[in-house]
Motif scaffolding. Structure first.
Motif, PDB file in Angstrom:
ATOM      1  N   PHE A 239       3.255 -12.103 -10.141  1.00  0.00           N
ATOM      2  CA  PHE A 239       3.832 -14.055 -10.146  1.00  0.00           C
ATOM      3  C   PHE A 239       2.336 -14.650  -9.510  1.00  0.00           C
ATOM      4  CE2 PHE A 239       6.395 -16.693  -7.633  1.00  0.00           C
ATOM      5  CZ  PHE A 239       5.965 -17.528  -8.631  1.00  0.00           C
ATOM      6  N   ALA A 240       1.962 -15.786  -9.359  1.00  0.00           N
ATOM      7  CA  ALA A 240       0.900 -16.271  -9.109  1.00  0.00           C
ATOM      8  C   ALA A 240       1.054 -17.299  -9.493  1.00  0.00           C
ATOM      9  CB  ALA A 240      -0.391 -15.566  -9.866  1.00  0.00           C
ATOM     10  N   VAL A 241       0.586 -18.274  -8.165  1.00  0.00           N
ATOM     11  CA  VAL A 241       1.022 -19.962  -8.068  1.00  0.00           C
ATOM     12  C   VAL A 241      -0.562 -20.467  -8.484  1.00  0.00           C
ATOM     13  CG1 VAL A 241       1.924 -21.985  -7.256  1.00  0.00           C
ATOM     14  CG2 VAL A 241       3.632 -19.613  -7.590  1.00  0.00           C
ATOM     15  N   HIS A 242      -0.446 -21.954  -9.409  1.00  0.00           N
ATOM     16  CA  HIS A 242      -2.230 -21.876  -9.357  1.00  0.00           C
ATOM     17  C   HIS A 242      -1.481 -23.284 -10.066  1.00  0.00           C
ATOM     18  CE1 HIS A 242      -4.184 -18.423  -8.732  1.00  0.00           C
ATOM     19  NE2 HIS A 242      -3.708 -17.675  -8.781  1.00  0.00           N
ATOM     20  N   PRO A 243      -2.137 -24.528  -9.545  1.00  0.00           N
ATOM     21  CA  PRO A 243      -1.638 -25.718  -9.840  1.00  0.00           C
ATOM     22  C   PRO A 243      -2.622 -25.492 -11.138  1.00  0.00           C
ATOM     23  CG  PRO A 243      -3.774 -25.242  -8.147  1.00  0.00           C
ATOM     24  CD  PRO A 243      -3.172 -24.019  -8.463  1.00  0.00           C
ATOM     25  N   GLY A 244      -3.344 -25.739 -11.306  1.00  0.00           N
ATOM     26  CA  GLY A 244      -3.789 -25.709 -12.947  1.00  0.00           C
ATOM     27  C   GLY A 244      -4.926 -24.363 -13.919  1.00  0.00           C
ATOM     28  N   VAL A 245      -5.312 -24.683 -15.249  1.00  0.00           N
ATOM     29  CA  VAL A 245      -5.468 -23.308 -16.001  1.00  0.00           C
ATOM     30  C   VAL A 245      -6.748 -22.911 -15.169  1.00  0.00           C
ATOM     31  CG1 VAL A 245      -6.692 -25.716 -17.749  1.00  0.00           C
ATOM     32  CG2 VAL A 245      -6.300 -23.250 -18.650  1.00  0.00           C
ATOM     33  N   GLU A 246      -7.407 -23.936 -14.594  1.00  0.00           N
ATOM     34  CA  GLU A 246      -9.464 -23.230 -14.189  1.00  0.00           C
ATOM     35  C   GLU A 246      -8.782 -21.838 -13.245  1.00  0.00           C
ATOM     36  OE1 GLU A 246      -9.573 -28.042 -15.488  1.00  0.00           O
ATOM     37  OE2 GLU A 246      -7.673 -26.632 -14.142  1.00  0.00           O
ATOM     38  N   ARG A 247      -7.720 -22.453 -11.991  1.00  0.00           N
ATOM     39  CA  ARG A 247      -7.252 -21.435 -11.194  1.00  0.00           C
ATOM     40  C   ARG A 247      -6.748 -20.243 -12.302  1.00  0.00           C
ATOM     41  NH1 ARG A 247     -10.385 -21.612  -6.791  1.00  0.00           N
ATOM     42  NH2 ARG A 247      -8.452 -20.889  -6.041  1.00  0.00           N
ATOM     43  N   MET A 248      -5.887 -20.403 -13.025  1.00  0.00           N
ATOM     44  CA  MET A 248      -5.275 -19.549 -13.687  1.00  0.00           C
ATOM     45  C   MET A 248      -6.250 -18.012 -14.342  1.00  0.00           C
ATOM     46  SD  MET A 248      -2.326 -21.122 -15.708  1.00  0.00           S
ATOM     47  CE  MET A 248      -0.586 -21.863 -15.136  1.00  0.00           C
ATOM     48  N   ARG A 249      -7.121 -19.282 -14.730  1.00  0.00           N
ATOM     49  CA  ARG A 249      -8.066 -18.546 -15.636  1.00  0.00           C
ATOM     50  C   ARG A 249      -9.286 -17.702 -14.626  1.00  0.00           C
ATOM     51  NH1 ARG A 249      -9.126 -14.768 -18.793  1.00  0.00           N
ATOM     52  NH2 ARG A 249      -8.256 -16.299 -19.839  1.00  0.00           N
ATOM     53  N   LEU A 250      -9.478 -18.397 -13.096  1.00  0.00           N
ATOM     54  CA  LEU A 250     -10.460 -17.325 -12.501  1.00  0.00           C
ATOM     55  C   LEU A 250      -9.512 -16.242 -11.681  1.00  0.00           C
ATOM     56  CD1 LEU A 250     -11.639 -20.376 -10.057  1.00  0.00           C
ATOM     57  CD2 LEU A 250     -13.457 -18.323 -11.751  1.00  0.00           C
ATOM     58  N   TYR A 251      -8.401 -16.448 -11.821  1.00  0.00           N
ATOM     59  CA  TYR A 251      -7.635 -15.087 -10.964  1.00  0.00           C
ATOM     60  C   TYR A 251      -6.899 -13.805 -11.787  1.00  0.00           C
ATOM     61  CZ  TYR A 251      -3.468 -12.964  -9.183  1.00  0.00           C
ATOM     62  OH  TYR A 251      -2.669 -11.826  -8.332  1.00  0.00           O
ATOM     63  N   ALA A 252      -7.110 -14.831 -12.898  1.00  0.00           N
ATOM     64  CA  ALA A 252      -6.614 -12.965 -14.394  1.00  0.00           C
ATOM     65  C   ALA A 252      -8.177 -12.937 -14.247  1.00  0.00           C
ATOM     66  CB  ALA A 252      -6.687 -13.723 -15.658  1.00  0.00           C
ATOM     67  N   ASP A 253      -9.596 -12.965 -14.361  1.00  0.00           N
ATOM     68  CA  ASP A 253     -10.985 -12.441 -14.563  1.00  0.00           C
ATOM     69  C   ASP A 253     -10.473 -11.719 -13.402  1.00  0.00           C
ATOM     70  OD1 ASP A 253     -11.280 -14.112 -16.755  1.00  0.00           O
ATOM     71  OD2 ASP A 253     -12.732 -15.273 -15.808  1.00  0.00           O
ATOM     72  N   ASP A 254     -10.820 -12.162 -12.239  1.00  0.00           N
ATOM     73  CA  ASP A 254     -10.567 -11.319 -11.048  1.00  0.00           C
ATOM     74  C   ASP A 254      -9.940 -10.512 -10.679  1.00  0.00           C
ATOM     75  OD1 ASP A 254     -11.983 -11.123  -7.948  1.00  0.00           O
ATOM     76  OD2 ASP A 254      -9.698 -11.673  -7.874  1.00  0.00           O
ATOM     77  N   LEU A 255      -8.232 -10.865 -11.737  1.00  0.00           N
ATOM     78  CA  LEU A 255      -7.591  -9.406 -10.983  1.00  0.00           C
ATOM     79  C   LEU A 255      -7.492  -8.464 -12.237  1.00  0.00           C
ATOM     80  CD1 LEU A 255      -4.706  -8.070 -12.366  1.00  0.00           C
ATOM     81  CD2 LEU A 255      -4.461  -8.459  -9.615  1.00  0.00           C
ATOM     82  N   ASN A 256      -8.721  -8.549 -12.737  1.00  0.00           N
ATOM     83  CA  ASN A 256      -8.196  -7.640 -14.099  1.00  0.00           C
ATOM     84  C   ASN A 256      -9.849  -6.915 -13.759  1.00  0.00           C
ATOM     85  OD1 ASN A 256      -6.682  -7.711 -16.498  1.00  0.00           O
ATOM     86  ND2 ASN A 256      -7.447  -9.937 -16.731  1.00  0.00           N
ATOM     87  N   GLN A 257     -10.695  -7.694 -13.421  1.00  0.00           N
ATOM     88  CA  GLN A 257     -12.017  -6.397 -12.459  1.00  0.00           C
ATOM     89  C   GLN A 257     -12.170  -5.544 -11.680  1.00  0.00           C
ATOM     90  OE1 GLN A 257     -14.651  -8.857 -10.469  1.00  0.00           O
ATOM     91  NE2 GLN A 257     -16.411  -7.800 -11.121  1.00  0.00           N
ATOM     92  N   ARG A 258     -10.377  -6.201 -10.428  1.00  0.00           N
ATOM     93  CA  ARG A 258     -10.220  -5.313  -9.955  1.00  0.00           C
ATOM     94  C   ARG A 258      -9.496  -3.850 -10.272  1.00  0.00           C
ATOM     95  NH1 ARG A 258      -9.342  -8.645  -3.917  1.00  0.00           N
ATOM     96  NH2 ARG A 258     -10.417 -10.562  -4.890  1.00  0.00           N
ATOM     97  N   LEU A 259      -9.049  -4.469 -11.297  1.00  0.00           N
ATOM     98  CA  LEU A 259      -7.981  -3.381 -12.063  1.00  0.00           C
ATOM     99  C   LEU A 259      -8.512  -1.930 -12.412  1.00  0.00           C
ATOM    100  CD1 LEU A 259      -5.128  -5.632 -14.197  1.00  0.00           C
ATOM    101  CD2 LEU A 259      -4.749  -3.425 -12.508  1.00  0.00           C
TER     102      LEU A 259
END
Length: 436
Positions: A239-259
């Motif tokens: 569960f993540a809270v991001h105010p806009g689509v840009e921050r969402m995409r940054l989070y998704a890319d970072d998380l998948n890289q860590r995975l």
């Protein structure tokens, strides 16, 4: 899709108890309210109801919990796991995610609680794994100071190790249940867990036989660097809270890289569930009127008490017109960043203390979709296609109305677009969540 609530008079939109449409005919402390909420969400084919928690009234603001009590800032709040049997007893498919802290409950007891709930629900329980983040929680449990964040994560790592050992200690075929011989279980197939670590000691067999899911679905909301690593290692959904689509995409890319890079898990193997608040009506003007009534219910002092408690800084010591700085906070770092970027995805537009408090008190800095069902579905599709969202955590405003309206208006629109299931795929929460 998940409904985001607390077992209390008010959830994540401060002041909603004042809203004239809140809890009409219901009381939050009665089973009927939770049964109705659960049936509404199941009617909308939600994966689960997600129950957040806080262990004690916030007391960072002016070094007192007076404002928290005065304005019902997530207070009073009842213990979250107690309503799980009520919710699952009223439904056949809806899961329940329950927030339970690792800081003040021994892992042996935690495993027993969660296995028991998974049995009673037929395999529909998730655990939101957290460490306690506010000074009020630590003080209430007799600690003068909070353990530093880095050490809290080290402790949580060992905590999870003990939990895994206990949940996996019963081998297949351990239960014999032979009435003729009187043998119920084969002790050679039930491992004695003997753990002696820097934070926990445990010597014993898990007191529960394997539950339908084996272990609960593991949920996490890690936002800091260390938190994201913890989530990438352990979580099945985040569960993540991001105010806009840009921050969402940054989070998704970072998380998948860590995975992929750090934990050798496939990209996309962890469901990314983003916070969203919706205000829907038949017309845009009616939805906007609802939204303005929601904002009008927020008490400024109560809002400041909440951000003080969540972030571990006493904002009463700052001028309301002073800009909030992008700093490290003792509390929930990722949610603090959602405030910094609330007005601009690059954080270039300053946010004042007053603005930060009111934004956060409305819905923790998550985006708000206001409009018709088509408007809201459009926004959700953008977050899925461009932001990497696998689903949404819908933050409550006035209840149960906000969920009734979403189910009646938005769900059919999402189904028409092929964005939401028309039937549950499985019988357990894990089956439904991972399939959706």
């Amino acid at each position: 899709m998940l409904g985001f609530v607390q077992h209390g008079v008010n959830s994540h939109a401060t002041g909603m108890w004042r809203n004239t449409t809140d809890k009409i005919g219901f009381h939050f402390a009665r089973p009927e309210y939770w049964q109705h909420m659960a049936r509404t969400m199941e009617r909308g084919l939600f994966d689960a109801m997600f129950i957040a928690d806080e262990l004690a009234p916030y007391s960072t603001f002016q070094d007192s919990s007076d404002a928290t009590i005065k304005y019902a800032v997530q207070c009073p709040t009842h213990e979250p796991s107690t309503i799980v049997p009520i919710i699952t007893g009223a439904t056949k498919h809806l899961g329940v995610g329950v927030t339970l802290s690792t800081m003040f409950t021994h892992p042996y007891a935690m495993c027993r609680i969660l296995s028991s709930l998974d049995h009673l629900s037929g395999g529909r329980v998730a655990w939101n794994v957290v460490s306690s983040y506010s000074k009020s929680e630590w003080e209430a449990y007799g600690h003068v100071e909070m353990t530093p964040r880095s050490e809290r994560y080290e402790k949580m790592e060992e905590y999870m190790d003990v939990c895994y050992q206990l949940w996996d200690s019963w081998e297949p075929g351990a239960i014999v249940a032979d009435k003729a011989s009187g043998i119920y279980a084969d002790p050679s197939k039930v491992k004695l867990v003997d753990h002696d670590g820097p934070y926990f000691k445990c010597k014993g067999r898990h007191f529960c036989a394997p539950s339908p899911q084996g272990r609960p679905v593991l949920w996490q909301a890690g936002s800091s660097g260390r938190g994201r690593d913890f989530a990438a290692k352990h979580a099945e959904a985040i569960f993540a809270v991001h105010p806009g689509v840009e921050r969402m995409r940054l989070y998704a890319d970072d998380l998948n890289q860590r995975l992929e890079t750090t934990f050798k898990r496939p990209a996309g193997s962890v469901k990314l569930i983003y916070g969203l608040q919706t205000v829907v009506a038949e017309t845009r003007s009616e939805a906007q009127e609802k939204y303005e009534r929601i904002k009008a219910c927020i008490p400024l002092e109560g809002a400041i008490a909440w951000i003080s408690g969540h972030f571990g800084l006493d904002f009463s010591k700052m001028d309301l017109s002073e800009n909030v700085q992008n700093i490290e906070v003792p509390g929930i770092q990722g949610l603090f960043e959602s405030i910094i970027y609330a007005k601009d995805p690059l954080g270039r537009v300053p946010v004042t203390v007053k603005e930060a408090a009111l934004i956060y008190a409305q819905g923790m800095g998550m985006p708000v979709a206001v409009g018709t069902a088509r408007d809201i579905a459009d926004q959700m599709e953008t977050y899925m296609d461009e932001g990497g969202a696998d689903g949404f955590m819908l933050a409550a405003t006035y209840t149960p109305g906000c969920f009734e309206e979403f189910v009646d208006l938005v769900v059919p629109e999402l189904q028409r677009r092929g964005r939401l299931r028309r039937a549950y795929e499985g019988t357990t929460l894990r089956e439904n969540l991972l399939a959706s």
